[in-house]
Write a protein that holds these residues in place. Structure first.
Motif, PDB file in Angstrom:
ATOM      1  N   PRO A  44       0.799  -1.235   0.000  1.00  0.00           N
ATOM      2  CA  PRO A  44       0.000   0.000   0.000  1.00  0.00           C
ATOM      3  C   PRO A  44       0.824   1.274   0.000  1.00  0.00           C
ATOM      4  CG  PRO A  44      -0.057  -1.086   2.148  1.00  0.00           C
ATOM      5  CD  PRO A  44       0.598  -2.044   1.191  1.00  0.00           C
ATOM      6  N   ASN A  45       2.048   1.226   0.497  1.00  0.00           N
ATOM      7  CA  ASN A  45       2.898   2.428   0.539  1.00  0.00           C
ATOM      8  C   ASN A  45       4.018   2.362  -0.489  1.00  0.00           C
ATOM      9  OD1 ASN A  45       1.484   3.586   2.762  1.00  0.00           O
ATOM     10  ND2 ASN A  45       2.515   2.120   4.110  1.00  0.00           N
ATOM     11  N   TRP A  46       3.747   1.676  -1.592  1.00  0.00           N
ATOM     12  CA  TRP A  46       4.758   1.470  -2.627  1.00  0.00           C
ATOM     13  C   TRP A  46       5.257   2.789  -3.194  1.00  0.00           C
ATOM     14  CZ3 TRP A  46       4.747   3.016  -7.732  1.00  0.00           C
ATOM     15  CH2 TRP A  46       5.715   2.441  -8.559  1.00  0.00           C
ATOM     16  N   ARG A  47       6.574   2.855  -3.372  1.00  0.00           N
ATOM     17  CA  ARG A  47       7.199   3.989  -4.063  1.00  0.00           C
ATOM     18  C   ARG A  47       8.331   3.460  -4.918  1.00  0.00           C
ATOM     19  NH1 ARG A  47       7.614   9.498  -0.451  1.00  0.00           N
ATOM     20  NH2 ARG A  47       5.441   9.574   0.243  1.00  0.00           N
ATOM     21  N   ALA A  48       8.344   3.861  -6.175  1.00  0.00           N
ATOM     22  CA  ALA A  48       9.406   3.403  -7.075  1.00  0.00           C
ATOM     23  C   ALA A  48      10.713   4.111  -6.745  1.00  0.00           C
ATOM     24  CB  ALA A  48       9.016   3.676  -8.526  1.00  0.00           C
ATOM     25  N   ASN A  49      11.786   3.458  -7.034  1.00  0.00           N
ATOM     26  CA  ASN A  49      13.109   4.054  -6.849  1.00  0.00           C
ATOM     27  C   ASN A  49      13.259   5.258  -7.773  1.00  0.00           C
ATOM     28  OD1 ASN A  49      16.038   4.420  -7.574  1.00  0.00           O
ATOM     29  ND2 ASN A  49      16.232   2.940  -5.906  1.00  0.00           N
ATOM     30  N   PRO A  50      13.557   6.454  -7.226  1.00  0.00           N
ATOM     31  CA  PRO A  50      13.664   7.657  -8.070  1.00  0.00           C
ATOM     32  C   PRO A  50      14.671   7.510  -9.206  1.00  0.00           C
ATOM     33  CG  PRO A  50      13.621   8.251  -5.751  1.00  0.00           C
ATOM     34  CD  PRO A  50      13.751   6.773  -5.800  1.00  0.00           C
ATOM     35  N   ALA A  51      15.791   6.849  -8.941  1.00  0.00           N
ATOM     36  CA  ALA A  51      16.793   6.670  -9.990  1.00  0.00           C
ATOM     37  C   ALA A  51      16.234   5.812 -11.115  1.00  0.00           C
ATOM     38  CB  ALA A  51      18.058   6.033  -9.407  1.00  0.00           C
ATOM     39  N   LEU A  52      15.438   4.788 -10.761  1.00  0.00           N
ATOM     40  CA  LEU A  52      14.820   3.934 -11.775  1.00  0.00           C
ATOM     41  C   LEU A  52      13.827   4.731 -12.610  1.00  0.00           C
ATOM     42  CD1 LEU A  52      14.192   1.190 -13.067  1.00  0.00           C
ATOM     43  CD2 LEU A  52      12.544   0.798 -11.206  1.00  0.00           C
ATOM     44  N   LEU A  53      13.014   5.571 -11.956  1.00  0.00           N
ATOM     45  CA  LEU A  53      12.035   6.366 -12.689  1.00  0.00           C
ATOM     46  C   LEU A  53      12.716   7.337 -13.653  1.00  0.00           C
ATOM     47  CD1 LEU A  53       9.308   7.240 -10.033  1.00  0.00           C
ATOM     48  CD2 LEU A  53       9.131   5.668 -11.953  1.00  0.00           C
ATOM     49  N   ARG A  54      13.838   7.903 -13.245  1.00  0.00           N
ATOM     50  CA  ARG A  54      14.543   8.824 -14.144  1.00  0.00           C
ATOM     51  C   ARG A  54      15.033   8.100 -15.392  1.00  0.00           C
ATOM     52  NH1 ARG A  54      16.244  10.934  -9.068  1.00  0.00           N
ATOM     53  NH2 ARG A  54      15.556  13.092  -8.777  1.00  0.00           N
ATOM     54  N   ARG A  55      15.407   6.853 -15.233  1.00  0.00           N
ATOM     55  CA  ARG A  55      15.828   6.070 -16.412  1.00  0.00           C
ATOM     56  C   ARG A  55      14.629   5.703 -17.278  1.00  0.00           C
ATOM     57  NH1 ARG A  55      19.474   3.765 -12.603  1.00  0.00           N
ATOM     58  NH2 ARG A  55      18.096   1.982 -12.221  1.00  0.00           N
ATOM     59  N   LEU A  56      13.516   5.316 -16.622  1.00  0.00           N
ATOM     60  CA  LEU A  56      12.323   4.929 -17.369  1.00  0.00           C
ATOM     61  C   LEU A  56      11.721   6.095 -18.133  1.00  0.00           C
ATOM     62  CD1 LEU A  56      10.522   2.608 -14.772  1.00  0.00           C
ATOM     63  CD2 LEU A  56      11.724   1.905 -16.850  1.00  0.00           C
ATOM     64  N   PHE A  57      11.828   7.313 -17.574  1.00  0.00           N
ATOM     65  CA  PHE A  57      11.248   8.496 -18.203  1.00  0.00           C
ATOM     66  C   PHE A  57      12.313   9.433 -18.749  1.00  0.00           C
ATOM     67  CE2 PHE A  57       7.666   8.017 -14.834  1.00  0.00           C
ATOM     68  CZ  PHE A  57       7.114   6.974 -15.562  1.00  0.00           C
ATOM     69  N   ALA A  58      13.449   8.893 -19.142  1.00  0.00           N
ATOM     70  CA  ALA A  58      14.523   9.703 -19.717  1.00  0.00           C
ATOM     71  C   ALA A  58      14.059  10.307 -21.045  1.00  0.00           C
ATOM     72  CB  ALA A  58      15.766   8.842 -19.939  1.00  0.00           C
ATOM     73  N   PRO A  59      14.612  11.452 -21.449  1.00  0.00           N
ATOM     74  CA  PRO A  59      14.162  12.116 -22.680  1.00  0.00           C
ATOM     75  C   PRO A  59      14.146  11.217 -23.911  1.00  0.00           C
ATOM     76  CG  PRO A  59      15.589  13.580 -21.438  1.00  0.00           C
ATOM     77  CD  PRO A  59      15.620  12.260 -20.724  1.00  0.00           C
ATOM     78  N   TRP A  60      15.148  10.347 -24.065  1.00  0.00           N
ATOM     79  CA  TRP A  60      15.202   9.520 -25.279  1.00  0.00           C
ATOM     80  C   TRP A  60      14.046   8.519 -25.333  1.00  0.00           C
ATOM     81  CZ3 TRP A  60      15.483   4.241 -24.962  1.00  0.00           C
ATOM     82  CH2 TRP A  60      15.907   3.684 -23.755  1.00  0.00           C
ATOM     83  N   THR A  61      13.501   8.148 -24.167  1.00  0.00           N
ATOM     84  CA  THR A  61      12.414   7.172 -24.179  1.00  0.00           C
ATOM     85  C   THR A  61      11.156   7.749 -24.826  1.00  0.00           C
ATOM     86  OG1 THR A  61      11.653   7.802 -21.959  1.00  0.00           O
ATOM     87  CG2 THR A  61      13.313   6.053 -22.098  1.00  0.00           C
ATOM     88  N   PHE A  62      10.962   9.059 -24.724  1.00  0.00           N
ATOM     89  CA  PHE A  62       9.790   9.675 -25.349  1.00  0.00           C
ATOM     90  C   PHE A  62       9.909   9.636 -26.877  1.00  0.00           C
ATOM     91  CE2 PHE A  62       9.699  11.345 -21.069  1.00  0.00           C
ATOM     92  CZ  PHE A  62       8.349  11.326 -20.756  1.00  0.00           C
ATOM     93  N   TRP A  63      11.129   9.768 -27.378  1.00  0.00           N
ATOM     94  CA  TRP A  63      11.328   9.650 -28.822  1.00  0.00           C
ATOM     95  C   TRP A  63      11.028   8.233 -29.296  1.00  0.00           C
ATOM     96  CZ3 TRP A  63      12.066  13.661 -32.046  1.00  0.00           C
ATOM     97  CH2 TRP A  63      12.437  14.869 -31.481  1.00  0.00           C
ATOM     98  N   VAL A  64      11.459   7.261 -28.529  1.00  0.00           N
ATOM     99  CA  VAL A  64      11.172   5.868 -28.874  1.00  0.00           C
ATOM    100  C   VAL A  64       9.670   5.630 -28.877  1.00  0.00           C
ATOM    101  CG1 VAL A  64      11.426   3.462 -28.137  1.00  0.00           C
ATOM    102  CG2 VAL A  64      13.381   5.022 -28.011  1.00  0.00           C
ATOM    103  N   TYR A  65       8.999   6.140 -27.839  1.00  0.00           N
ATOM    104  CA  TYR A  65       7.551   5.947 -27.778  1.00  0.00           C
ATOM    105  C   TYR A  65       6.854   6.617 -28.965  1.00  0.00           C
ATOM    106  CZ  TYR A  65       2.709   6.033 -26.758  1.00  0.00           C
ATOM    107  OH  TYR A  65       1.354   5.858 -26.900  1.00  0.00           O
ATOM    108  N   ALA A  66       7.217   7.869 -29.266  1.00  0.00           N
ATOM    109  CA  ALA A  66       6.562   8.604 -30.358  1.00  0.00           C
ATOM    110  C   ALA A  66       6.744   7.880 -31.688  1.00  0.00           C
ATOM    111  CB  ALA A  66       7.113  10.020 -30.438  1.00  0.00           C
ATOM    112  N   LEU A  67       7.945   7.364 -31.948  1.00  0.00           N
ATOM    113  CA  LEU A  67       8.178   6.623 -33.187  1.00  0.00           C
ATOM    114  C   LEU A  67       7.348   5.352 -33.220  1.00  0.00           C
ATOM    115  CD1 LEU A  67      12.055   7.068 -33.512  1.00  0.00           C
ATOM    116  CD2 LEU A  67      10.293   8.068 -34.992  1.00  0.00           C
ATOM    117  N   ALA A  68       7.261   4.654 -32.080  1.00  0.00           N
ATOM    118  CA  ALA A  68       6.473   3.423 -32.026  1.00  0.00           C
ATOM    119  C   ALA A  68       4.999   3.718 -32.254  1.00  0.00           C
ATOM    120  CB  ALA A  68       6.690   2.730 -30.678  1.00  0.00           C
ATOM    121  N   GLN A  69       4.481   4.759 -31.598  1.00  0.00           N
ATOM    122  CA  GLN A  69       3.073   5.101 -31.782  1.00  0.00           C
ATOM    123  C   GLN A  69       2.791   5.513 -33.222  1.00  0.00           C
ATOM    124  OE1 GLN A  69       0.635   7.423 -28.874  1.00  0.00           O
ATOM    125  NE2 GLN A  69       0.470   8.912 -30.536  1.00  0.00           N
TER     126      GLN A  69
END
Length: 352
Positions: A44-69
């Motif tokens: 219930p009190n789950w929190r993701a590791n901030p360093a992991l989230l920064r990698r998951l939402f890094a700027p280059w990932t949005f480019w990958v997503y946009a190209l895939a979409q």
């Protein structure tokens, strides 16, 4: 990036065909709400590791997503142009609209808040895939300034049903964006009917995109594109409806109080938070819109949604159930009841 599950499932559904065309819809309606419930109960009190989230939402990932979409959306347009049954048409509209309206627009939302021009441009490209480019102007310069007031069309008042809210947003959103843009041009001593008007730029881009689809793939493909845009926008506005329903800022000397945590509904469902770029942690975003999604955390002073984020979005589509669940909670917040939000007393939830 977790949101890549949407174009991945949409691509798989296109490849398999048949009943598999509904895969992205099943993800939103069944799998994510179920997964959120199970994980939230276990942690219930789950929190993701901030360093992991920064990698998951890094700027280059949005480019990958946009190209895939973009690739999956193009494949769907080609599929429709090659001939589909009426049921397949509706399945594709629903599934592609779920992709562009859930992950696509939330990615765009994150990007249009960024300061780097190239990232904002990528956000506008994603919005163009849903025919909703005016969202950038209305959201950034209107919604964030007027949130939780009657001046903000995206903040639904207590008692307003989602169908009424959605119908109003279809014209108020573009109308307010046009007004905001004209005011900007006037301050800069620029003519509204000129190349400097971003609303006119967006209109030209969107009409050109529709014309290109119609010319290359035919009118049915253009109808499909417009239909999935409506599906996507429907989901976006359902999220807007959920995140601010019934909440109002106190007026002081004719002006609304400063935006605080208690002016947006929050959720801490781990799976949905990852898939929508922490958009469900919405109170923190409004308190500091410049913060990247990766660093948003549940706001201690924000009222919490009673069910998972995805569950609440779909519950909003059933007005009697929505009002039965949410109206008593809004009234309890108005009364400052701490059992709705443990921080309610400290936050002084002044609602009108």
């Amino acid at each position: 990036m977790p949101a890549l599950v949407y174009p991945a499932l949409a691509a798989l559904s296109l490849y398999c065909g048949g009943v598999w065309l509904w895969l992205p819809v099943a993800l939103n309606l069944l799998w994510i709400p179920l997964a959120d419930g199970l994980v939230s109960r276990a942690a219930p009190n789950w929190r993701a590791n901030p360093a992991l989230l920064r990698r998951l939402f890094a700027p280059w990932t949005f480019w990958v997503y946009a190209l895939a979409q973009g690739a999956v959306l193009t494949a769907a347009v080609v599929r429709v142009a090659s001939g589909v049954t009426l049921l397949e048409f509706f399945a594709l509209v629903s599934s592609i609209g779920v992709m562009t309206g859930t992950a696509g627009i939330t990615a765009a939302h994150e990007l249009v808040h960024r300061r780097e021009p190239i990232q904002r441009a990528l956000g506008l490209a994603l919005l163009a895939m849903t025919g909703y480019m005016h969202f950038r102007v209305e959201h950034v310069y209107g919604h964030h300034r007027n949130v939780a007031t009657d001046a903000d069309p995206s903040s639904a008042p207590l008692g307003e049903s989602f169908p009424t809210f959605f119908g109003r947003m279809l014209w108020r959103g573009p109308h307010d964006a046009w007004r905001i843009e004209c005011a900007r041009l006037q301050r800069g001593h620029l003519p509204r009917w000129s190349r400097h008007n971003r609303m006119l730029q967006y209109a030209v881009i969107q009409m050109a995109l529709l014309g290109l689809i119609a010319a290359v793939f035919g009118p049915l493909a253009m109808l499909f594109f417009v239909s999935q845009c409506l599906m996507a926008v429907h989901l976006l506005e359902a999220v807007n409806y959920v995140q601010h329903y019934g909440l109002r800022r106190t007026m002081r000397d004719g002006k609304p109080e400063k935006v605080a945590e208690h002016h947006a509904w929050d959720a801490n469902d781990p799976i949905s938070a990852l898939l929508v770029f922490n958009l469900s942690r919405h109170a923190g975003h409004h308190c500091n819109p410049a913060l990247p999604a990766a660093v948003l955390v549940p706001a201690p002073g924000a009222p919490r949604l009673p069910l998972g984020f995805y569950s609440m979005v779909f519950l909003a589509l059933v007005p009697p159930l929505w009002r039965a669940l949410m109206d008593p909670r809004v009234r309890a917040l108005q009364a400052g009841r701490a059992d709705i939000n443990p921080m309610a007393e400290r936050a002084r939830l002044h609602l009108q």
